[in-house]
Write an enzyme that holds these catalytic residues in place. Structure first.
Site, short mmCIF file in Angstrom:
data_model
loop_
_atom_site.label_atom_id
_atom_site.label_comp_id
_atom_site.label_asym_id
_atom_site.label_seq_id
_atom_site.Cartn_x
_atom_site.Cartn_y
_atom_site.Cartn_z
N ALA A 186 0.72 -1.13 0.07
CA ALA A 186 0.05 0.04 -0.04
C ALA A 186 0.76 1.31 -0.06
O ALA A 186 0.55 2.48 -0.22
CB ALA A 186 -0.94 0.05 1.04
N ASP A 205 3.87 2.67 -5.49
CA ASP A 205 3.53 3.42 -6.52
C ASP A 205 2.28 3.26 -7.13
O ASP A 205 1.39 4.18 -7.56
CB ASP A 205 5.04 3.33 -7.49
CG ASP A 205 4.91 4.61 -8.54
OD1 ASP A 205 4.54 5.68 -7.99
OD2 ASP A 205 4.70 4.35 -9.93
N LYS A 237 -0.63 4.41 -5.00
CA LYS A 237 -0.61 5.90 -4.91
C LYS A 237 -1.18 6.37 -6.49
O LYS A 237 -1.95 7.43 -6.22
CB LYS A 237 0.92 6.18 -4.79
CG LYS A 237 1.06 7.84 -4.59
CD LYS A 237 2.16 8.06 -4.21
CE LYS A 237 2.69 9.45 -5.06
NZ LYS A 237 4.22 9.61 -4.59
N LYS A 261 0.26 -8.12 -12.39
CA LYS A 261 1.38 -8.48 -13.14
C LYS A 261 2.84 -8.46 -12.27
O LYS A 261 2.92 -7.38 -11.84
CB LYS A 261 1.28 -8.45 -14.58
CG LYS A 261 1.75 -6.88 -14.75
CD LYS A 261 1.77 -6.56 -16.17
CE LYS A 261 3.01 -6.70 -17.00
NZ LYS A 261 3.93 -5.42 -17.04
N ASP A 290 -4.91 -7.63 -16.01
CA ASP A 290 -4.38 -7.00 -17.36
C ASP A 290 -5.18 -5.57 -17.60
O ASP A 290 -6.27 -5.71 -17.97
CB ASP A 290 -4.35 -7.87 -18.64
CG ASP A 290 -3.75 -7.37 -19.62
OD1 ASP A 290 -3.88 -6.10 -19.70
OD2 ASP A 290 -3.13 -8.10 -20.25
N HIS A 291 -4.18 -4.66 -17.26
CA HIS A 291 -4.93 -3.27 -17.06
C HIS A 291 -5.62 -2.75 -18.40
O HIS A 291 -6.36 -1.90 -18.59
CB HIS A 291 -4.29 -2.23 -16.29
CG HIS A 291 -3.02 -1.44 -17.12
ND1 HIS A 291 -1.94 -2.29 -17.39
CD2 HIS A 291 -3.04 -0.39 -17.72
CE1 HIS A 291 -1.16 -1.67 -18.20
NE2 HIS A 291 -1.80 -0.33 -18.10
N GLU A 306 5.47 3.66 -26.78
CA GLU A 306 5.79 4.59 -25.47
C GLU A 306 6.91 5.44 -25.71
O GLU A 306 7.88 5.21 -26.59
CB GLU A 306 5.88 3.79 -24.38
CG GLU A 306 4.99 2.90 -23.96
CD GLU A 306 5.27 2.24 -22.45
OE1 GLU A 306 4.89 2.65 -21.47
OE2 GLU A 306 5.71 1.18 -22.45
N HIS A 313 -0.76 -7.77 -22.64
CA HIS A 313 -1.54 -6.76 -23.21
C HIS A 313 -1.82 -6.92 -24.82
O HIS A 313 -2.82 -6.96 -25.34
CB HIS A 313 -1.11 -5.27 -23.00
CG HIS A 313 -0.56 -4.86 -21.79
ND1 HIS A 313 -1.38 -5.49 -20.35
CD2 HIS A 313 0.34 -4.41 -21.04
CE1 HIS A 313 -0.62 -5.24 -19.66
NE2 HIS A 313 0.32 -4.49 -19.67
N LYS A 343 3.31 8.24 -27.68
CA LYS A 343 2.65 7.40 -27.01
C LYS A 343 1.24 7.19 -27.64
O LYS A 343 0.65 8.10 -27.87
CB LYS A 343 2.52 8.10 -25.40
CG LYS A 343 1.44 7.27 -24.58
CD LYS A 343 2.08 6.20 -23.72
CE LYS A 343 1.27 5.40 -23.04
NZ LYS A 343 1.56 4.39 -22.29
C1 BG6 Z 1 2.66 -2.12 -17.78
C2 BG6 Z 1 4.07 -2.25 -18.22
O1 BG6 Z 1 1.91 -3.41 -17.81
O2 BG6 Z 1 2.16 -1.29 -19.22
C3 BG6 Z 1 5.01 -1.03 -18.44
O3 BG6 Z 1 4.69 -2.95 -17.18
C4 BG6 Z 1 4.26 0.02 -19.50
O4 BG6 Z 1 6.37 -1.20 -18.95
C5 BG6 Z 1 2.66 -0.21 -19.16
O5 BG6 Z 1 4.66 1.21 -19.58
C6 BG6 Z 1 1.90 0.72 -20.42
O6 BG6 Z 1 0.73 0.80 -20.14
P1 BG6 Z 1 -0.21 2.05 -20.67
O7 BG6 Z 1 -1.57 1.94 -19.97
O8 BG6 Z 1 0.52 3.56 -20.21
O9 BG6 Z 1 -0.22 1.80 -21.92
#
Ligand code: BG6
Length: 490
Positions: free
Chosen positions: A13, A16, A19, A148, A177-178, A216, A240, A345
């Protein structure tokens, strides 16, 4: 609607992710009235913090994420902290005591979410203790959210999974998996399955190739230690990129239940042709960034970054060709590429349709451009359809036109953060946008074949792309040899 009463216990908690993402996401749900008033959060980590220190940390994190002032104090008062040693049973008994107290105080009905947001080497240990020290012994639901990396390869992922399964059933495990929480990734299936315009064309008769890019600008930053062992293949492709490909490739599910959607994705992944041995060099490209200039700023190469081996063999870029061996997709390449320190990006998907049988307008100056469907995942969110139309004037000339839809434009506000959606889903008990073990294991098996080759054969051309570019030349050649190119569409 509201989430049920829940206790959320966050391991790691003070870190990073908590937060930057978790606290602001919970706050947003709270602000929108989507979070039940009956909620409490226990933060734990090694550090000795008081409840007050933790609460003001939560407060600051929301402020720096741009949260409004409204109700932050009230929100933060639901947060509690306990220092914790992940290997020590006494420490878990302390957590249990606090959890039981809060359960009464906030009427949480014994519902518990355990969120592991910390170094993966402890995932298994924590899950075991949660059971043996009685924290999962509760009358409400119990769920485990796990960040992950889920393992380092198939064998370690399997070992981790077996360990988790002693304490939680598959239905109780929420693997993050965001990307699956991103609004436009969720939109892939709606675009496909809710439009008569696309669904009939979504196959090898009408689609020539699909291109998935996630570039990125940031480099490895302060994550050199982690990234050296991971590389772009494990960091981005295993999860991803392959997840996005699965959503594009899967068959229509018979309904939208968690089980049906995930099983269709799993079936798509089963048809993914393995790339092994000599095929790896033909179908996959690896890259590592050298120095370069972005926005007038001189940036160091990967090998000069902190905690990185000056002779590192780690890839910071991957491009590859995926082939799904099934009736729908036979012969249609899915190209993927992702990397750090690229020129922008940008995450997007380009679906290139096949040329029409003949060009009636060829005698006029323009050749016809193929139809493209572009799905903009981020930072723009929307869809662009590239068509051909008549140029205004006397001649029968064609000109490319674009139909544009912007997600943000329409709804007039920012779409919710991925983590906000995922936390909400988990509290509601909806695991559709989390990965099932079957998907994770299939995608590791696919990845392991590639890393087996890359790890034994050192890349002799690193660094092979300058910071601020779209990757090594070989990435362009990968498509050129099939007669395609990466569409530079915006
Ligand atoms: C994460 C990776 O899963 O996804 C990072 O560990 C990467 O290295 C990030 O920067 C990218 O996520 P997003 O949402 O910024 O595209």
């Amino acid at each position: 609607s509201e989430t049920p009463a829940s206790l959320i216990m966050i391991f790691g908690a003070t870190g990073d992710l908590a937060k930057r993402k978790l606290f602001p996401s919970l706050y947003n749900l709270y602000q929108k009235g989507k979070l039940s008033e009956n909620f409490a959060v226990i933060g734990t980590a090694r550090r000795e913090w008081s409840h007050e220190t933790f609460q003001s940390h939560v407060y600051d994190s929301i402020k720096s994420a741009g949260g409004e002032n409204e109700g932050i104090d009230q929100f933060a008062s639901h947060f509690y902290y306990q220092a914790h040693d992940v290997t020590d049973s006494d420490s878990y008994l302390g957590l249990k005591k606090l959890a039981d107290q809060l359960d009464k105080k906030y009427e949480l009905e014994g519902n518990r979410i355990f969120y592991l947001s910390m170094a993966p080497e402890f995932f298994g240990t924590i899950a075991s203790h949660l059971k043996t020290d009685g924290l999962t012994d509760t009358k409400g639901y119990k769920r485990l959210i796990i960040e992950k990396p889920f393992g380092h390869n198939y064998p370690s992922a399997k070992e981790l999974n077996d360990q988790l399964r002693h304490s939680f059933s598959e239905e109780e495990i929420y693997r993050i998996d965001h990307y699956l929480g991103k609004a436009m990734v969720q939109n892939i299936q709606v675009i496909r399955f809710a439009n008569a315009l696309f669904e009939p064309l979504w196959n090898n008769r009408y689609i020539s190739n699909i291109q998935i890019t996630s570039s990125e600008v940031l480099g490895v930053e302060e994550r050199g230690g982690y990234y050296e062992k991971s590389g772009a293949l494990r960091d981005m492709v295993q999860n991803h990129m392959i997840q996005m490909a699965a959503l594009l490739a899967m068959e229509p599910p018979i309904n939208l239940s968690t089980e049906e959607v995930r099983s269709e994705k799993g079936r798509a992944l089963k048809s993914l042709r393995p790339v092994e041995g000599d095929e790896v060099e033909k179908n996959f490209v690896r890259g590592q960034y050298g120095k370069g200039t972005i926005d007038g700023k001189e940036l160091p190469g990967y090998r000069e970054e902190a905690n990185v081996d000056p002779a590192s063999n780690t890839e910071t870029f991957v491009a590859g060709k995926l082939l799904f061996d099934n009736f729908r997709w036979a012969g249609v390449p899915f190209y993927i590429r992702t990397g750090k320190r690229m020129s922008s990006k940008d995450t997007k998907i380009v679906v290139q349709f096949k040329d029409i049988p003949m060009n009636l307008y060829y005698k006029a100056k323009n050749e016809l451009a193929p139809n493209l469907l572009v799905i903009h995942i981020q930072p723009d969110e929307g869809i662009t359809l590239h068509l051909n139309a008549k140029r205004i004037g006397q001649e029968m000339e064609t000109t490319p036109v674009k139909l544009n839809f912007s997600n943000k434009g329409l709804h007039g506000m920012n779409t919710p953060e991925a983590y906000e959606k995922l936390m909400y889903d988990c509290m509601k008990g909806d695991a559709t946008n989390f990965t099932h073990w079957d998907e994770v294991s299939l995608s590791w098996k696919f990845i392991d074949n590639i890393s087996a080759v890359w790890e034994t054969k050192k890349a002799d051309d690193y660094p092979n792309y300058a910071s601020g570019t779209m990757g090594p030349k070989a990435s362009d050649e990968l498509l050129e040899k099939d007669g395609f190119f990466w569409w530079p569409v915006t």
